[in-house]
Design an enzyme around this catalytic site. Structure first.
Site, PDB file in Angstrom:
ATOM      1  CG  HIS A 111      42.307  38.709  41.471  1.00 61.08           C
ATOM      2  ND1 HIS A 111      43.464  39.389  41.789  1.00 61.08           N
ATOM      3  CD2 HIS A 111      41.978  37.976  42.555  1.00 61.08           C
ATOM      4  CE1 HIS A 111      43.829  39.054  43.017  1.00 61.08           C
ATOM      5  NE2 HIS A 111      42.948  38.202  43.503  1.00 61.08           N
ATOM      6  CG  HIS A 164      37.869  36.049  43.922  1.00 63.62           C
ATOM      7  ND1 HIS A 164      38.372  35.370  42.841  1.00 63.62           N
ATOM      8  CD2 HIS A 164      38.906  36.244  44.763  1.00 63.62           C
ATOM      9  CE1 HIS A 164      39.668  35.159  43.028  1.00 63.62           C
ATOM     10  NE2 HIS A 164      40.010  35.679  44.198  1.00 63.62           N
TER      11      HIS A 164
END
Length: 147
Positions: free
Chosen positions: A56, A71
């Protein structure tokens, strides 16, 4: 120059629904909302060393004293990798525009996670950055200018 790692709409970091990003605790930057995209091809925003790679999120060190954090979504760590396909390995040299992760957003949408993509410049002073205006941006376009 730090490029947009995904296509979408530029939004201020202050609007990211996570105080770590909204208050620029990891560093100043901008965020991109992918909108209705089903899948995102996430590319390297700078050339450098891929110093950290999680399903992620990733960090590319592009200068000895600075890295860029990308992110993918907020609280997407709780998806335990669902929907994320890694296309690179930690420690490798990457060029701006190289494919790093392919993100199928279905799992994140189903889990009602924010899909916004914060891009933070680690160890940077906000006064040294020029951010893209809010609005549409394509992957590879200039998101942040340093200096």
């Amino acid at each position: 120059m730090i490029a947009a790692p995904v296509t979408g709409t530029v939004t201020p970091l202050t609007e990211v629904p996570d105080p770590v990003f909204a208050k620029a605790l990891v560093g100043p930057g901008a965020a991109i909302d992918p909108g209705d995209a089903a899948t995102l091809t996430v590319t390297a925003p700078v050339s450098g060393t891929l110093t950290s790679l999680k399903p992620h999120a990733f960090v590319i060190s592009h200068r000895p004293d600075q890295g860029v954090l990308v992110h993918l979504g907020i609280d997407t760590v709780h998806l335990k990798g669902a929907g994320f396909t890694l296309r690179a390995e930690a420690g490798q040299q990457v060029e701006a525009g190289d494919e790093i992760i392919v993100w199928d957003l279905a799992a994140a949408r189903e889990a009602e996670k924010s899909l916004v993509v914060p891009v933070a410049v680690l160890d940077a002073d906000v006064d040294d950055l020029t951010l893209a205006e809010a609005g549409p941006i394509d992957a590879g376009d200039t998101l942040i200018r340093v200096g």
